[in-house]
Design an enzyme around this catalytic site. Structure first.
Site, PDB file in Angstrom:
ATOM      1  CD  GLU A  52      -3.189  -0.611   0.230  1.00 33.77           C
ATOM      2  OE1 GLU A  52      -3.212   0.501  -0.328  1.00 33.77           O
ATOM      3  OE2 GLU A  52      -4.073  -1.464   0.039  1.00 33.77           O
ATOM      4  CG  ASP A  66      -7.194   4.671   0.080  1.00 36.21           C
ATOM      5  OD1 ASP A  66      -8.324   5.003   0.465  1.00 36.21           O
ATOM      6  OD2 ASP A  66      -6.991   3.720  -0.691  1.00 36.21           O
TER       7      ASP A  66
END
Length: 143
Positions: A52, A66
């Site tokens: 991520e 995000d």
């Protein structure tokens, strides 16, 4: 003039919280353990954090909204520019500083909610498809 610029930078850092940092693989795994994350989940969380954010607490995906090392979504879990709110009752920028305690606590909340909904809490992260199965290599040599 240079000292004035340095003063401004120092003031900025003091006013806006701790700086971001990039964790090492084992450093992140040990931090999770120290925060009480179940040992059997640590390899998967470590893989997800690498996929991520490459372990960067300042990571931000402008397309998806995000934030942080575990890429917490502002759609459901944090508030961008409007004070604490949403599922984790936290402002999104707080997930982009060096302190990962709130990131991990929120990620656990996301995990628990998705476990309730789908049976597998890691499904909340799109990168989980790369982190399924035996992920023990992610913590090899860390403990």
């Amino acid at each position: 003039m240079r000292s004035l610029a340095l003063f401004g930078f120092t003031l900025c850092v003091c006013l806006f919280g701790s700086e971001a940092r990039i964790y090492g693989r084992c450093e992140f795994a040990r931090a999770l353990a120290n925060l009480g994350v179940p040992r059997n989940q640590i390899p998967t969380w470590t893989c997800i954090a690498q996929k991520e954010s490459n372990f960067d607490t300042a990571a931000r995906n402008w397309s998806s909204g995000d934030h942080g090392i575990l890429q917490i979504s502002q759609i459901y879990w944090c508030t961008e520019g409007g004070g604490p709110g949403k599922g984790c009752n936290t402002e999104c920028w707080r997930f982009r500083d060096a302190d990962i305690v709130n990131d991990v606590r929120c990620a656990q909340k996301v995990y628990n909610e998705h476990t309730r909904l789908s049976g597998d809490g890691f499904n909340a992260w799109t990168t989980y498809k790369y982190c399924r199965g035996d992920m023990s290599q992610w913590i090899q040599g860390c403990f």
